[in-house]
Design a protein around this motif. Structure first.
Motif, short mmCIF file in Angstrom:
data_model
loop_
_atom_site.label_atom_id
_atom_site.label_comp_id
_atom_site.label_asym_id
_atom_site.label_seq_id
_atom_site.Cartn_x
_atom_site.Cartn_y
_atom_site.Cartn_z
N ARG A 73 0.76 -1.37 -0.18
CA ARG A 73 -0.09 0.03 0.16
C ARG A 73 0.75 1.22 -0.04
O ARG A 73 0.53 2.34 -0.43
CB ARG A 73 -0.86 0.02 1.27
N HIS A 76 2.21 1.58 -3.56
CA HIS A 76 0.85 2.04 -4.31
C HIS A 76 0.66 3.54 -4.02
O HIS A 76 0.39 4.25 -5.03
CB HIS A 76 -0.30 1.31 -3.93
N HIS A 105 -4.94 8.62 0.89
CA HIS A 105 -6.23 8.16 0.49
C HIS A 105 -6.42 6.58 1.01
O HIS A 105 -7.57 6.12 1.16
CB HIS A 105 -6.42 7.96 -0.77
N ASP A 106 -5.39 6.11 1.27
CA ASP A 106 -5.42 4.41 1.90
C ASP A 106 -5.09 4.32 3.28
O ASP A 106 -4.75 3.26 3.72
CB ASP A 106 -4.60 3.53 0.78
N ASP A 199 -5.77 6.96 -8.62
CA ASP A 199 -5.47 5.54 -7.96
C ASP A 199 -5.98 4.46 -8.82
O ASP A 199 -5.30 3.29 -8.71
CB ASP A 199 -6.67 5.77 -6.87
MG MG Z 1 -5.59 2.91 -3.42
#
Ligand code: MG
Length: 384
Positions: A73, A76, A105-106, A199
């Motif tokens: 993540r 990413h 965002h994550d 994303d």
């Molecule tokens: Mg994402």
């Protein structure tokens, strides 16, 4: 709420960008930073927070211990930020705000990716459910604990608005200004729209790369994708003897470039055609201004469909997902039965409060911590 602090306007932004003049303020008033602008400060606060560091050990598609080569993540989120910044700069938007949203965002993602999230959501059904977007907001508004004067990171309205990509109507109603657009059908800033699409562009392309490298994604199936096939032909025409690894990277890079270039050109055309001249114009649109051309939108959706069928629903990925879900369910049950096992101890006013504390605790875990905790309670050893 606006904090009234003076701030440096963001240089060379388009009239429809979020700038220092039109941004929403912070929930808790603070004086402005001296050498940075407010958006840089948000980005920097996100990079320094604990939830951001933990992204390194959370699953994107492959569980963290499956290999060092795959995206996590964290990587990413960095790729989302890179793509987001490129689009933001080309459109004359606020790059720092775009980057802050992309990096955050994550933050609320559970261990074990979407499998972990759906297991936790199922466990939380009678206690208000679990949504990872909302959890990312909860991390930055409440759960991070590092400043003396406020909980969370006290980020700008615009950053928090961008983090909240989706939201159920029930949750939107209790979010006030942040939830308004989900009830009234308006759009967030273009910076938020960019982080959202970046994303999808990022995971489509890095999952192709990881899936091929893992041997789970069949190159022949990808060749059924018209853009992939066209890109491969073009690359081989130019470099006929390219080895498989360089070919894979060059094709994927070419595709990524194609999607990014298309969205920039198509969005600029939409801005021009609709006469978008302010942030208010952006917000009052019925559909996002950030858009691919129809052909590229179809190619984008087709790529998502191939990845879902061939990679995310691959028996090996599903098998790991099932095991991960069992871990999340077991941990939830353990902490609900024995609140003393939680870091805060067993003091809760209601079962709902305990369930939310359990959900926060599990959502904050890395893959390996969740596996180690599970193994400890179940009395067997965790995988290496
Ligand atoms: Mg994402």
């Amino acid at each position: 709420m606006r904090d009234g602090a003076e701030m440096t306007p963001v240089a060379s932004c388009a009239a429809y960008a979020v700038t220092g003049h039109n941004r929403g303020g912070r929930m808790h008033p603070e004086s402005g930073p001296r050498w940075r602008d407010e958006f840089q400060r948000d980005r920097d606060r996100i990079i320094h927070c604990s939830a951001f560091r933990r992204l390194e050990y959370k699953t994107q598609v492959f569980v963290n211990h499956e290999g060092d080569m795959f995206r996590t993540r964290l990587t990413h989120s960095l790729e989302v930020a890179q793509i987001g910044r490129s689009i933001a700069r080309a459109l004359g938007l606020n790059e720092d705000l775009t980057e802050a949203i992309a990096l955050a965002h994550d933050l609320g993602h559970t261990p074990f990716g979407h499998a972990g999230q759906s297991a936790l959501n199922a466990c939380m059904q009678e206690f208000g459910g679990f949504e990872h977007n909302l959890q990312s907001l909860r991390v930055v508004e409440l759960l991070e604990s590092r400043y003396p004067d406020f909980p969370g990171l006290n980020l700008l309205f615009d950053t928090r608005e961008g983090i909240l990509k989706h939201c159920s109507v029930i949750n939107a109603r209790r979010l006030g200004e942040l939830g308004r657009r989900f009830l009234e059908g308006g759009q967030p800033s273009l910076e938020a729209q960019i982080a959202n699409v970046a994303d999808e562009i990022a995971y489509n392309h890095h999952d192709m790369d990881d899936g091929l490298r893992a041997g789970l994604l069949d190159l022949e199936r990808l060749r059924a994708h018209a853009l992939h096939a066209e890109m491969e032909r073009e690359v081989l025409r130019k470099w006929p003897r390219l080895d498989a690894k360089r070919l894979r990277h060059t094709v994927i890079r070419g595709m990524l470039n194609h999607f990014v270039s298309d969205i920039i050109a198509s969005t600029l055309a939409a801005i021009e055609e609709l006469g978008i001249a302010s942030l208010e114009d952006v917000r009052r649109q019925r559909r996002p201004l950030l858009r691919f051309t129809p052909e590229v939108q179809a190619a984008h959706l087709e790529l998502k469909r191939i990845l879902r069928h061939e990679l995310y629903e691959h028996p090996k990925v599903m098998e790991m997902a099932a095991r991960s879900q069992a871990i999340v369910r077991d941990l939830f049950e353990i902490y609900m039965n024995d609140g003393a096992q939680l870091p805060e101890g067993p003091v809760f006013d209601s079962p709902e409060a305990q369930a939310r504390a359990v959900s926060d605790y599990i959502a904050g875990m890395t893959d390996r911590f969740a596996m180690a905790e599970h193994a400890r309670y179940r009395g067997h050893s965790a995988p290496d």
